[in-house]
Design a protein around this motif. Structure first.
Motif, mmCIF file in Angstrom:
data_model
loop_
_atom_site.group_PDB
_atom_site.id
_atom_site.type_symbol
_atom_site.label_atom_id
_atom_site.label_comp_id
_atom_site.label_asym_id
_atom_site.label_seq_id
_atom_site.Cartn_x
_atom_site.Cartn_y
_atom_site.Cartn_z
ATOM 1 N N PRO A 31 20.094 30.437 20.673
ATOM 2 C CA PRO A 31 18.801 31.110 20.556
ATOM 3 C C PRO A 31 18.972 32.608 20.812
ATOM 4 C CG PRO A 31 18.734 29.380 22.248
ATOM 5 C CD PRO A 31 20.151 29.512 21.781
ATOM 6 N N ASP A 32 17.973 33.369 20.399
ATOM 7 C CA ASP A 32 18.020 34.808 20.634
ATOM 8 C C ASP A 32 18.223 35.090 22.115
ATOM 9 O OD1 ASP A 32 17.574 35.140 17.924
ATOM 10 O OD2 ASP A 32 15.409 35.380 18.154
ATOM 11 N N GLY A 33 19.145 36.008 22.422
ATOM 12 C CA GLY A 33 19.416 36.375 23.805
ATOM 13 C C GLY A 33 20.494 35.546 24.475
ATOM 14 N N PHE A 34 21.077 34.602 23.715
ATOM 15 C CA PHE A 34 22.123 33.731 24.247
ATOM 16 C C PHE A 34 23.362 33.807 23.363
ATOM 17 C CE2 PHE A 34 18.347 32.081 26.140
ATOM 18 C CZ PHE A 34 18.727 31.522 27.349
ATOM 19 N N ARG A 35 24.487 33.365 23.897
ATOM 20 C CA ARG A 35 25.750 33.278 23.181
ATOM 21 C C ARG A 35 26.227 31.823 23.256
ATOM 22 N NH1 ARG A 35 29.003 35.578 26.844
ATOM 23 N NH2 ARG A 35 30.161 33.719 27.382
ATOM 24 N N THR A 36 26.841 31.355 22.187
ATOM 25 C CA THR A 36 27.435 30.024 22.179
ATOM 26 C C THR A 36 28.944 30.153 22.074
ATOM 27 O OG1 THR A 36 25.513 28.993 21.142
ATOM 28 C CG2 THR A 36 27.596 27.834 20.920
ATOM 29 N N ASP A 37 29.667 29.449 22.949
ATOM 30 C CA ASP A 37 31.116 29.351 22.897
ATOM 31 C C ASP A 37 31.481 27.892 22.662
ATOM 32 O OD1 ASP A 37 31.826 32.126 23.612
ATOM 33 O OD2 ASP A 37 30.863 31.615 25.517
ATOM 34 N N VAL A 38 32.286 27.629 21.641
ATOM 35 C CA VAL A 38 32.716 26.262 21.346
ATOM 36 C C VAL A 38 33.927 25.946 22.222
ATOM 37 C CG1 VAL A 38 33.631 24.702 19.582
ATOM 38 C CG2 VAL A 38 31.822 26.343 18.994
ATOM 39 N N ASP A 39 33.780 24.927 23.065
ATOM 40 C CA ASP A 39 34.853 24.502 23.964
ATOM 41 C C ASP A 39 35.801 23.530 23.270
ATOM 42 O OD1 ASP A 39 33.712 26.017 26.146
ATOM 43 O OD2 ASP A 39 32.213 24.428 26.312
ATOM 44 N N THR A 118 20.421 26.419 -0.488
ATOM 45 C CA THR A 118 20.461 25.084 0.121
ATOM 46 C C THR A 118 19.161 24.814 0.865
ATOM 47 O OG1 THR A 118 22.850 25.243 0.441
ATOM 48 C CG2 THR A 118 21.699 23.583 1.741
ATOM 49 N N ARG A 119 18.581 23.671 0.588
ATOM 50 C CA ARG A 119 17.437 23.194 1.354
ATOM 51 C C ARG A 119 18.007 22.400 2.520
ATOM 52 N NH1 ARG A 119 12.469 24.767 2.201
ATOM 53 N NH2 ARG A 119 11.059 23.107 2.776
ATOM 54 N N VAL A 120 17.755 22.862 3.746
ATOM 55 C CA VAL A 120 18.211 22.184 4.956
ATOM 56 C C VAL A 120 17.043 21.349 5.464
ATOM 57 C CG1 VAL A 120 19.133 22.478 7.284
ATOM 58 C CG2 VAL A 120 19.746 24.121 5.488
ATOM 59 N N VAL A 121 17.228 20.040 5.500
ATOM 60 C CA VAL A 121 16.194 19.129 5.996
ATOM 61 C C VAL A 121 16.742 18.499 7.273
ATOM 62 C CG1 VAL A 121 14.772 17.107 5.515
ATOM 63 C CG2 VAL A 121 15.396 18.681 3.646
ATOM 64 N N MET A 122 16.105 18.836 8.384
ATOM 65 C CA MET A 122 16.560 18.381 9.688
ATOM 66 C C MET A 122 15.542 17.363 10.232
ATOM 67 S SD MET A 122 17.258 20.716 13.095
ATOM 68 C CE MET A 122 18.605 21.651 12.395
ATOM 69 N N GLN A 123 16.009 16.138 10.440
ATOM 70 C CA GLN A 123 15.179 15.113 11.060
ATOM 71 C C GLN A 123 15.586 15.005 12.523
ATOM 72 O OE1 GLN A 123 14.596 11.474 8.634
ATOM 73 N NE2 GLN A 123 16.063 12.492 7.285
ATOM 74 N N VAL A 124 14.610 15.132 13.400
ATOM 75 C CA VAL A 124 14.866 15.229 14.831
ATOM 76 C C VAL A 124 14.132 14.101 15.553
ATOM 77 C CG1 VAL A 124 14.654 16.728 16.846
ATOM 78 C CG2 VAL A 124 15.049 17.736 14.589
ATOM 79 N N TRP A 132 8.750 18.375 26.022
ATOM 80 C CA TRP A 132 10.176 18.526 25.746
ATOM 81 C C TRP A 132 10.455 18.418 24.249
ATOM 82 C CZ3 TRP A 132 13.980 20.391 28.702
ATOM 83 C CH2 TRP A 132 13.697 20.548 30.059
ATOM 84 N N THR A 133 9.701 17.599 23.534
ATOM 85 C CA THR A 133 9.867 17.506 22.077
ATOM 86 C C THR A 133 9.515 18.834 21.424
ATOM 87 O OG1 THR A 133 9.469 15.125 22.052
ATOM 88 C CG2 THR A 133 9.089 16.314 19.985
ATOM 89 N N GLU A 134 8.429 19.467 21.854
ATOM 90 C CA GLU A 134 8.045 20.764 21.285
ATOM 91 C C GLU A 134 9.101 21.829 21.582
ATOM 92 O OE1 GLU A 134 5.692 21.446 19.055
ATOM 93 O OE2 GLU A 134 5.353 19.281 19.110
ATOM 94 N N ARG A 135 9.674 21.803 22.772
ATOM 95 C CA ARG A 135 10.759 22.739 23.103
ATOM 96 C C ARG A 135 11.960 22.518 22.183
ATOM 97 N NH1 ARG A 135 10.627 22.081 29.689
ATOM 98 N NH2 ARG A 135 8.741 23.298 30.033
ATOM 99 N N ALA A 138 11.155 23.782 18.671
ATOM 100 C CA ALA A 138 11.192 25.253 18.648
ATOM 101 C C ALA A 138 12.637 25.739 18.620
ATOM 102 C CB ALA A 138 10.444 25.822 19.848
ATOM 103 N N GLY A 139 13.499 25.110 19.394
ATOM 104 C CA GLY A 139 14.908 25.484 19.409
ATOM 105 C C GLY A 139 15.587 25.223 18.077
#
Length: 152
Positions: A31-39, A118-124, A132-135, A138-139
């Motif tokens: 998310p904005d303001g964060f960094r991701t490092d792949v372990d 590409t159409r990205v269709v994400m089922q969650v 928590w579902t709304e969070r 949003a993420g």
């Protein structure tokens, strides 16, 4: 299951590579303001993606510190289905909810070629309650926004 859709201006192969390689994931996953490092990344059904998300922006750092939360959080996803340039499915380990036993949550991502890219269709799969579902939604929407910005 909740559905989030977004068209991005890149071919499915490009989106696949951004979603399934350490070099790709670190460019847009956080998310904005964060960094991701792949372990670690074991890209096969039953394999895992282990990554650490770290707050970097002053406002995110301040919020986490004020609330006694760590600045870095490790996360795990277990792949359930992988079809190159077509489908990515994984179970996220939800082990960060205070006063709640850890559990897993399914996300299925379909990549559909279109004239625009590409159409990205994400089922969650929903989490244990509406807040928590709304969070989560949003993420995931923020992830797709970052992806679209990256390839745009």
């Amino acid at each position: 299951m909740k559905t989030i859709e977004r068209t991005v201006s890149a071919q499915p192969e490009t989106v696949w590579n951004l979603w399934t390689t350490p070099e790709g994931i670190v460019q847009w996953w956080a998310p904005d303001g964060f960094r991701t490092d792949v372990d670690s990344l074991d890209l096969r059904p039953g394999g895992e993606l282990v990554y650490t998300m770290t707050a970097e922006a002053p406002e995110q750092v301040a919020f986490l510190e004020q609330n006694g939360l760590p600045l870095s959080t490790p996360s795990r996803k277990i792949f359930t289905e992988l079809s190159p340039a077509n489908r990515i499915a994984y179970r996220s380990v939800i082990d960060f909810v205070p006063d709640h036993e850890p559990y897993e949550q399914l996300t299925v991502v379909d990549l559909q070629p279109t004239a625009e890219g590409t159409r990205v269709v994400m089922q969650v799969e929903e989490l244990h309650d509406d807040v928590w579902t709304e969070r989560l939604l949003a993420g995931r929407a923020n992830e797709l926004e970052n992806l679209a910005r990256l390839v745009g």
